[in-house]
Structure formats: structure tokens, C-alpha cells
Design a protein around this motif. Structure first.
Motif, mmCIF file in Angstrom:
data_model
loop_
_atom_site.group_PDB
_atom_site.id
_atom_site.type_symbol
_atom_site.label_atom_id
_atom_site.label_comp_id
_atom_site.label_asym_id
_atom_site.label_seq_id
_atom_site.Cartn_x
_atom_site.Cartn_y
_atom_site.Cartn_z
ATOM 1 N N SER A 108 69.264 -93.220 -55.665
ATOM 2 C CA SER A 108 68.567 -93.748 -56.810
ATOM 3 C C SER A 108 69.164 -92.692 -58.041
ATOM 4 O O SER A 108 69.325 -91.762 -57.914
ATOM 5 N N ILE A 109 69.268 -93.775 -59.117
ATOM 6 C CA ILE A 109 69.187 -93.231 -60.444
ATOM 7 C C ILE A 109 68.067 -93.454 -61.297
ATOM 8 O O ILE A 109 67.786 -94.969 -61.363
ATOM 9 N N GLU A 110 67.784 -92.652 -62.269
ATOM 10 C CA GLU A 110 66.347 -92.823 -62.944
ATOM 11 C C GLU A 110 66.881 -93.355 -64.443
ATOM 12 O O GLU A 110 67.948 -92.719 -65.146
ATOM 13 N N VAL A 111 65.999 -94.223 -65.039
ATOM 14 C CA VAL A 111 66.301 -94.543 -66.307
ATOM 15 C C VAL A 111 66.013 -93.110 -67.364
ATOM 16 O O VAL A 111 65.197 -92.465 -66.710
ATOM 17 N N GLU A 112 66.227 -93.150 -68.592
ATOM 18 C CA GLU A 112 66.095 -91.865 -69.242
ATOM 19 C C GLU A 112 64.403 -91.933 -69.692
ATOM 20 O O GLU A 112 63.628 -92.855 -69.823
ATOM 21 N N PRO A 113 64.065 -90.707 -69.326
ATOM 22 C CA PRO A 113 62.376 -90.327 -69.437
ATOM 23 C C PRO A 113 62.010 -90.986 -70.866
ATOM 24 O O PRO A 113 60.658 -91.217 -70.949
ATOM 25 N N GLY A 114 62.874 -90.913 -71.807
ATOM 26 C CA GLY A 114 62.241 -91.317 -73.307
ATOM 27 C C GLY A 114 61.858 -92.798 -73.216
ATOM 28 O O GLY A 114 61.180 -93.103 -74.258
ATOM 29 N N LEU A 115 62.439 -93.595 -72.283
ATOM 30 C CA LEU A 115 62.114 -94.955 -72.271
ATOM 31 C C LEU A 115 60.684 -95.237 -71.455
ATOM 32 O O LEU A 115 60.320 -96.494 -71.242
ATOM 33 N N ALA A 116 60.169 -94.445 -71.032
ATOM 34 C CA ALA A 116 59.215 -94.516 -69.852
ATOM 35 C C ALA A 116 57.936 -95.385 -70.654
ATOM 36 O O ALA A 116 57.065 -96.024 -69.942
ATOM 37 N N ARG A 117 57.667 -95.350 -71.862
ATOM 38 C CA ARG A 117 56.653 -96.172 -72.697
ATOM 39 C C ARG A 117 57.503 -97.434 -73.353
ATOM 40 O O ARG A 117 56.562 -98.033 -73.854
ATOM 41 N N ASP A 118 58.279 -97.730 -72.921
ATOM 42 C CA ASP A 118 59.167 -98.740 -73.392
ATOM 43 C C ASP A 118 59.595 -99.689 -72.443
ATOM 44 O O ASP A 118 60.848 -99.642 -71.775
ATOM 45 N N GLN A 125 67.876 -100.863 -69.722
ATOM 46 C CA GLN A 125 68.737 -99.524 -69.208
ATOM 47 C C GLN A 125 68.928 -100.044 -67.587
ATOM 48 O O GLN A 125 70.024 -99.627 -67.170
ATOM 49 N N ALA A 126 67.731 -100.344 -67.110
ATOM 50 C CA ALA A 126 68.130 -100.483 -65.724
ATOM 51 C C ALA A 126 69.273 -101.234 -65.290
ATOM 52 O O ALA A 126 69.985 -101.181 -64.348
ATOM 53 N N ARG A 127 69.297 -102.468 -66.113
ATOM 54 C CA ARG A 127 70.437 -103.629 -65.861
ATOM 55 C C ARG A 127 71.775 -103.049 -66.229
ATOM 56 O O ARG A 127 72.730 -103.000 -65.487
ATOM 57 N N GLN A 128 71.758 -102.089 -67.423
ATOM 58 C CA GLN A 128 73.266 -101.243 -67.499
ATOM 59 C C GLN A 128 73.628 -100.163 -66.516
ATOM 60 O O GLN A 128 74.497 -100.257 -66.098
ATOM 61 N N LEU A 129 72.552 -99.397 -65.836
ATOM 62 C CA LEU A 129 72.867 -98.453 -64.871
ATOM 63 C C LEU A 129 73.162 -99.233 -63.556
ATOM 64 O O LEU A 129 74.234 -98.849 -62.918
#
Length: 369
Positions: A108-118, A125-129
Motif C-alpha cells: 500500500s502507498i498513501e495519497v498525500e495527507p494534505g489531500l485528505a479533505r479534497d 492522485q490515486a490514479r497517478q500513484l
């Protein structure tokens, strides 16, 4: 030869995932050895894990120097370093992935935490990762915030496997399951093979105890103190009841009949923080079929040394678990308030780790240039 304690846990239906990853683990053969000897069949990461790994520097010097020579900025360098680690771990676990038909062998790899409310930013970013790692056994971690729910649906609908993280409350867990099923329905409408989509729902354990126990100790009565160390496991056991109920509905059974996979509960935050508890408490207390336990290495090694598998420790304990939470509530500890606070704190911790990681990599790139 595999360890008898971890083998017994696996045979009881618990998939053992390691909650850690680094370049050193990959290149030294440590991760391969854990797969070979301690029944590790998956890996989870988060911003804190990568901050510690890259901040430690071991194994990243040449890669950072190369990134600097190519003029990568800090964000691009972080994506390159972290996705390379995840892709290589996916390759290491490819045999497990094939042998379990995609159930395990996951990284597992996580999206940037700054996106949690976006919502839109998370889904993008999920698609990009997913495209960047480019391995079928990757999983994209998405926090279970209110804004994250629609992003989970959108990501699953695109055929991308998801690890939903930072789940603390039973109500939010029900919403996560609904988001997963909605994503499967959209994926089916788009003609995607549902059997290729996998998901886990990461339900946090020890952090619940830490906050509830702090409040119980403030109350300080014998009744309150007698309940310490019980909330986390009780909450997780009731989450498993929600899992059983939710995937036995007509809606879920229809999708499973078309090849969809149930979204397995994953026990996260299973390192014991209270020295009064046995160091394997969050493993032995949460044994049930179709679950994942992602452990820090200290917990994994402790279980390998002296772990105990008495059988299913979850499904017969729903009444007792309800009684525990009801007794805590009766003492004035507000469940909704606790779980909301824990979500906020979880996001803040990951934000802090991400900021630390940005600073570390930016400094390393400057030095290399």
C-alpha cells in the motif's frame, strides 16, 4: 522453515502484513526473509514510515543524488523514491499475489495527507500513484474522511484496489463499506472485471485505547480503571460484526456472485502502547477469518517468539464488546467525540511527517546539487 506461531495465525485466517518499508529492507533481503520465515504476505506504508526511512538516509543517497542531477524538485523526488520502493516490494511479493489470486501480496502507498479533505484531489492522485507504481498488487491508501468517501467510490470504480485507512468509528466504517460497494457497482457498469478489484478497511486499534484510557484514568474510579485496555479490541470486534452483516446483504451477495471480493477488515495500529498490556494483545485478541493484521516489526517478532493462537477470538465476543463500550459510555466517555478526535490527530500526525519528509528531501537535494 516458517515460524510455528505466525503459521498458526495464518492458518486461522489472518493475513500478516508488515507495517514498514524502506530501501534498506528491500536491498538487504530483510523483507524477503520475513516473507520466507514469518508468513508476511503484504506491506503497508504511510507518510511517517517514509519520513523515517528516507530521513534515516540508508539506501537513498545515490537515488537522491540522481534526482538532483536530473533537476527534480522535492515533490517529484518524493514520488519517485516512494513509488520505486513500493514497486520493488510489489515485485518481491508477486509470487504471493499469484498464489493467493490477488488476495495478498499487496503493498500500500498513501495519497498525500494534505489531500485528505479534497475529494477530487485524492481521486486524481490515486490514479497517478496507481499508474506510477504500475503493479497489479499495489493498493492505494485513502483516508476515511467524509471527503474521502466519494474518492474511495471513484477510485474503486476505476478498477483500482484501495486500502481505506484511519477508520476509528463503527458508523464511519459502515460508510466506508457503502462507498466500496458503490464503487463496485460503477465498475460493473463500466465493464470492469470485479474480481480484479481488492480492498481492505484499516480499523485502528491501539489509538482508541490510548485516548479512552486517558479519559478513564482522569475519572479515576475503580469502575473506570477496570475498563482500561479494553475499548480498542471491543471496538474492532464490533467492526468485524459490521463486516459480517454488511457483506451478507442482498446488495453485497449480488456483487460477490459476479466475482467481487469482500472488503476485508485490516487491524491497524496494533503495536501496544500501554506497558500494562501484553505486547501481542492486539494480535491474539483479534483472530478471525478473512482479516488482515498489519504489524510493526517489533509486534511481529514478539508474536513469532511467544504468540498464542487460541482460535477465533472475535465472533463469540460481540455481546461482551457491546457491554464494554456501553460501560465506558455510562462513565461519560463520549465515543463519537473520541473517534472524531482520533481522526483529526491521525491526519495531523501524517501532515507533520509529510512536512518532515519534504524538509529532509529538500535538504538532501540541495546538498547533492
Amino acid at each position: 522453515m516458517t515460524n510455528p506461531h505466525t503459521s498458526a495465525l495464518s492458518e486461522a485466517g489472518v493475513s500478516i502484513w508488515l507495517d514498514d518499508l524502506s530501501r534498506r529492507r528491500l536491498e538487504s533481503g530483510e523483507l524477503a526473509e520475513l516473507v520466507e520465515t514469518l508468513n508476511v504476505v503484504g506491506v503497508t506504508t504511510n507518510p511517517t514510515i517514509f519520513a523515517n526511512a528516507i530521513g534515516g538516509g540508508d539506501g537513498y543517497g545515490e537515488r537522491l543524488a540522481d534526482a538532483a542531477s536530473r533537476g527534480l524538485d522535492v515533490d517529484a523526488a518524493i514520488v519517485e523514491l516512494t513509488t520505486a520502493d513500493v514497486a520493488d516490494a510489489c515485485d518481491l511479493l508477486a509470487g504471493v499475489y499469484a498464489a493467493t489470486e490477488g488476495r495478498d501480496g499487496r503493498v500500500s502507498i498513501e495519497v498525500e495527507p494534505g489531500l485528505a479533505r479534497d475529494t477530487a484531489g485524492t481521486a486524481e492522485q490515486a490514479r497517478q500513484l496507481w499508474a506510477r507504481v504500475d503493479r497489479p498488487n499495489a493498493m492505494i491508501k485513502i483516508p476515511a474522511t467524509v471527503e474521502g468517501l466519494d474518492a474511495i467510490t471513484e477510485t474503486i470504480a476505476a478498477g483500482i484496489s484501495v486500502n481505506v485507512t484511519l477508520i476509528f468509528s463503527l458508523e464511519r466504517y459502515r460508510q466506508v463499506i457503502n462507498a466500496y460497494l458503490a464503487g463496485l457497482e460503477r465498475a460493473r457498469a463500466a465493464g470492469i472485471d470485479l474480481s480484479t478489484i481488492h480492498s481492505v478497511a484499516s480499523f485502528f486499534v491501539s489509538r482508541v485505547d490510548s485516548e479512552v484510557d486517558r479519559r478513564l484514568r482522569e475519572i479515576g474510579t475503580p469502575e473506570a480503571l477496570a475498563l482500561t485496555g479494553q475499548a480498542g479490541i471491543a471496538n474492532a470486534r464490533l467492526a468485524y460484526e459490521v463486516f459480517e452483516q454488511s457483506f451478507d446483504t442482498e446488495r453485497a451477495r449480488f456483487l460477490i456472485g459476479l466475482g467481487a471480493n469482500p472488503q476485508r477488515p485490516l487491524w491497524a495500529s496494533t503495536g501496544v502502547k500501554d506497558p500494562a498490556l501484553v505486547d501481542t494483545a492486539y494480535v491474539t485478541g483479534l483472530i478471525a477469518p478473512n482479516t488482515v493484521n498489519t504489524m510493526p516489526e517489533a509486534t511481529l517478532q514478539a508474536f513469532a517468539d511467544h504468540g498464542h493462537v487460541p482460535g477465533d477470538t472475535v465472533t463469540g465476543a460481540y455481546l461482551e464488546s457491546n457491554q464494554v463500550l456501553n460501560a465506558i459510555d455510562a462513565l461519560g466517555v463520549d465515543y463519537a467525540e473520541v473517534t472524531e478526535l482520533l481522526e483529526q490527530e491521525g491526519l495531523q500526525k501524517f501532515d507533520a511527517s509529510w512536512s518532515e519528509l519534504l524538509g529532509t528531501v529538500e535538504h538532501a537535494l540541495r546538498e547533492a546539487r
